[in-house]
Design a protein around this motif. Structure first.
Motif, PDB file in Angstrom:
ATOM      1  N   ASP A   1      10.220 -45.329  51.167  1.00  0.00           N
ATOM      2  CA  ASP A   1       8.848 -45.721  50.875  1.00  0.00           C
ATOM      3  C   ASP A   1       7.844 -44.616  51.205  1.00  0.00           C
ATOM      4  O   ASP A   1       6.683 -44.866  51.470  1.00  0.00           O
ATOM      5  CB  ASP A   1       8.480 -47.037  51.561  1.00  0.00           C
ATOM      6  N   ALA A   2       8.313 -43.378  51.186  1.00  0.00           N
ATOM      7  CA  ALA A   2       7.450 -42.217  51.374  1.00  0.00           C
ATOM      8  C   ALA A   2       8.083 -41.015  50.695  1.00  0.00           C
ATOM      9  O   ALA A   2       9.289 -40.997  50.453  1.00  0.00           O
ATOM     10  CB  ALA A   2       7.250 -41.934  52.867  1.00  0.00           C
ATOM     11  N   GLN A   3       7.279 -40.021  50.406  1.00  0.00           N
ATOM     12  CA  GLN A   3       7.804 -38.794  49.814  1.00  0.00           C
ATOM     13  C   GLN A   3       8.572 -38.051  50.904  1.00  0.00           C
ATOM     14  O   GLN A   3       7.981 -37.559  51.861  1.00  0.00           O
ATOM     15  CB  GLN A   3       6.679 -37.930  49.264  1.00  0.00           C
ATOM     16  N   ASN A   4       9.891 -38.018  50.760  1.00  0.00           N
ATOM     17  CA  ASN A   4      10.730 -37.412  51.793  1.00  0.00           C
ATOM     18  C   ASN A   4      11.857 -36.561  51.216  1.00  0.00           C
ATOM     19  O   ASN A   4      12.764 -36.165  51.923  1.00  0.00           O
ATOM     20  CB  ASN A   4      11.306 -38.499  52.700  1.00  0.00           C
ATOM     21  N   GLY A   5      11.820 -36.314  49.921  1.00  0.00           N
ATOM     22  CA  GLY A   5      12.841 -35.503  49.284  1.00  0.00           C
ATOM     23  C   GLY A   5      14.046 -36.289  48.793  1.00  0.00           C
ATOM     24  O   GLY A   5      14.892 -35.755  48.082  1.00  0.00           O
ATOM     25  N   VAL A   6      14.155 -37.565  49.168  1.00  0.00           N
ATOM     26  CA  VAL A   6      15.275 -38.411  48.736  1.00  0.00           C
ATOM     27  C   VAL A   6      14.963 -38.914  47.326  1.00  0.00           C
ATOM     28  O   VAL A   6      13.861 -39.378  47.048  1.00  0.00           O
ATOM     29  CB  VAL A   6      15.492 -39.584  49.715  1.00  0.00           C
ATOM     30  N   LYS A   7      15.967 -38.817  46.437  1.00  0.00           N
ATOM     31  CA  LYS A   7      15.770 -39.160  45.026  1.00  0.00           C
ATOM     32  C   LYS A   7      16.906 -40.034  44.514  1.00  0.00           C
ATOM     33  O   LYS A   7      17.967 -40.097  45.119  1.00  0.00           O
ATOM     34  CB  LYS A   7      15.736 -37.882  44.179  1.00  0.00           C
ATOM     35  N   THR A   8      16.671 -40.652  43.371  1.00  0.00           N
ATOM     36  CA  THR A   8      17.741 -41.352  42.656  1.00  0.00           C
ATOM     37  C   THR A   8      18.669 -40.299  42.040  1.00  0.00           C
ATOM     38  O   THR A   8      18.352 -39.105  42.036  1.00  0.00           O
ATOM     39  CB  THR A   8      17.185 -42.249  41.536  1.00  0.00           C
ATOM     40  N   ALA A   9      19.758 -40.745  41.471  1.00  0.00           N
ATOM     41  CA  ALA A   9      20.683 -39.823  40.806  1.00  0.00           C
ATOM     42  C   ALA A   9      20.008 -39.083  39.658  1.00  0.00           C
ATOM     43  O   ALA A   9      20.414 -37.980  39.304  1.00  0.00           O
ATOM     44  CB  ALA A   9      21.898 -40.596  40.284  1.00  0.00           C
ATOM     45  N   ASP A  10      18.947 -39.660  39.112  1.00  0.00           N
ATOM     46  CA  ASP A  10      18.235 -39.057  37.988  1.00  0.00           C
ATOM     47  C   ASP A  10      16.950 -38.356  38.399  1.00  0.00           C
ATOM     48  O   ASP A  10      16.139 -37.997  37.550  1.00  0.00           O
ATOM     49  CB  ASP A  10      17.936 -40.127  36.935  1.00  0.00           C
ATOM     50  N   GLY A  11      16.720 -38.188  39.714  1.00  0.00           N
ATOM     51  CA  GLY A  11      15.594 -37.399  40.188  1.00  0.00           C
ATOM     52  C   GLY A  11      14.279 -38.125  40.389  1.00  0.00           C
ATOM     53  O   GLY A  11      13.252 -37.486  40.632  1.00  0.00           O
ATOM     54  N   ILE A  12      14.259 -39.442  40.322  1.00  0.00           N
ATOM     55  CA  ILE A  12      13.023 -40.191  40.542  1.00  0.00           C
ATOM     56  C   ILE A  12      12.867 -40.445  42.040  1.00  0.00           C
ATOM     57  O   ILE A  12      13.825 -40.789  42.736  1.00  0.00           O
ATOM     58  CB  ILE A  12      13.035 -41.536  39.780  1.00  0.00           C
ATOM     59  N   THR A  13      11.648 -40.287  42.549  1.00  0.00           N
ATOM     60  CA  THR A  13      11.374 -40.472  43.970  1.00  0.00           C
ATOM     61  C   THR A  13       9.990 -41.083  44.150  1.00  0.00           C
ATOM     62  O   THR A  13       9.251 -41.266  43.174  1.00  0.00           O
ATOM     63  CB  THR A  13      11.487 -39.126  44.717  1.00  0.00           C
ATOM     64  N   VAL A  14       9.636 -41.391  45.377  1.00  0.00           N
ATOM     65  CA  VAL A  14       8.281 -41.865  45.672  1.00  0.00           C
ATOM     66  C   VAL A  14       7.311 -40.753  45.270  1.00  0.00           C
ATOM     67  O   VAL A  14       7.540 -39.581  45.577  1.00  0.00           O
ATOM     68  CB  VAL A  14       8.134 -42.224  47.166  1.00  0.00           C
TER      69      VAL A  14
END
Length: 161
Positions: free
Chosen positions: A84-97
């Motif tokens: 729930d914050a921009q932290n560099g963690v993404k989905t397999a397709d590159g979508i993130t907060v």
């Protein structure tokens, strides 16, 4: 000729508005973790987890979540994983907060459902073979919480319907 073009445009727009995206299970991951993975696997990727109690259910019964880094939460059984914050963690397709909501639609297509208005929900039904002891197979789901046309939270989870 113009009538044919208009007819094709109408048919295509009707098909596009009713076609829902069923995404593959391999795409329902967050930061490389899939719903149902083990604590040992998660710690092999991210290092030791912290236990944090979150008062989501009620103040009398807080739940604990494993936390890996900033705002990267996993339920004790890893049935739910979310950021729930921009932290560099993404989905397999590159979508993130912080990603624009349009990027979600371009990447995954029309959602299988919209929940609470703006939240986009995508699912994948697991096969019965993998879960023989249940009446119905579980779903794997990917959900994007949208506010002001920006992704504010990304969640992957497994649930029984």
């Amino acid at each position: 000729m113009i009538k044919k073009i208009l007819f094709v445009m109408v048919v295509v727009s009707l098909f596009a508005s009713t076609c829902f995206a069923k995404i593959s299970a391999s795409r329902i991951v967050l930061g490389g973790l899939a719903p149902g993975c083990s604590l040992q696997y998660a710690e092999s990727v991210y290092g030791p987890a912290k236990k944090v109690y979150i008062k989501r259910v009620s103040k009398a019964q807080p739940e604990f979540y494993y936390v890996f880094g900033e705002s990267f939460y996993c339920s004790p059984t890893f049935e739910e994983i979310y950021i729930d914050a921009q932290n560099g963690v993404k989905t397999a397709d590159g979508i993130t907060v912080g990603s624009p909501a349009n990027n979600v639609l371009l990447t995954y297509g029309n959602p299988d459902d919209t929940i609470y208005g703006d939240n986009l929900f995508y699912d994948h039904i697991l096969t019965y073979d993998a879960y023989e002891n249940t009446d119905k197979p579980p779903y794997l789901a990917l959900e994007f919480y949208i506010k002001d046309n920006v992704v504010r939270k990304v969640s992957v989870f497994r649930f029984h319907h």
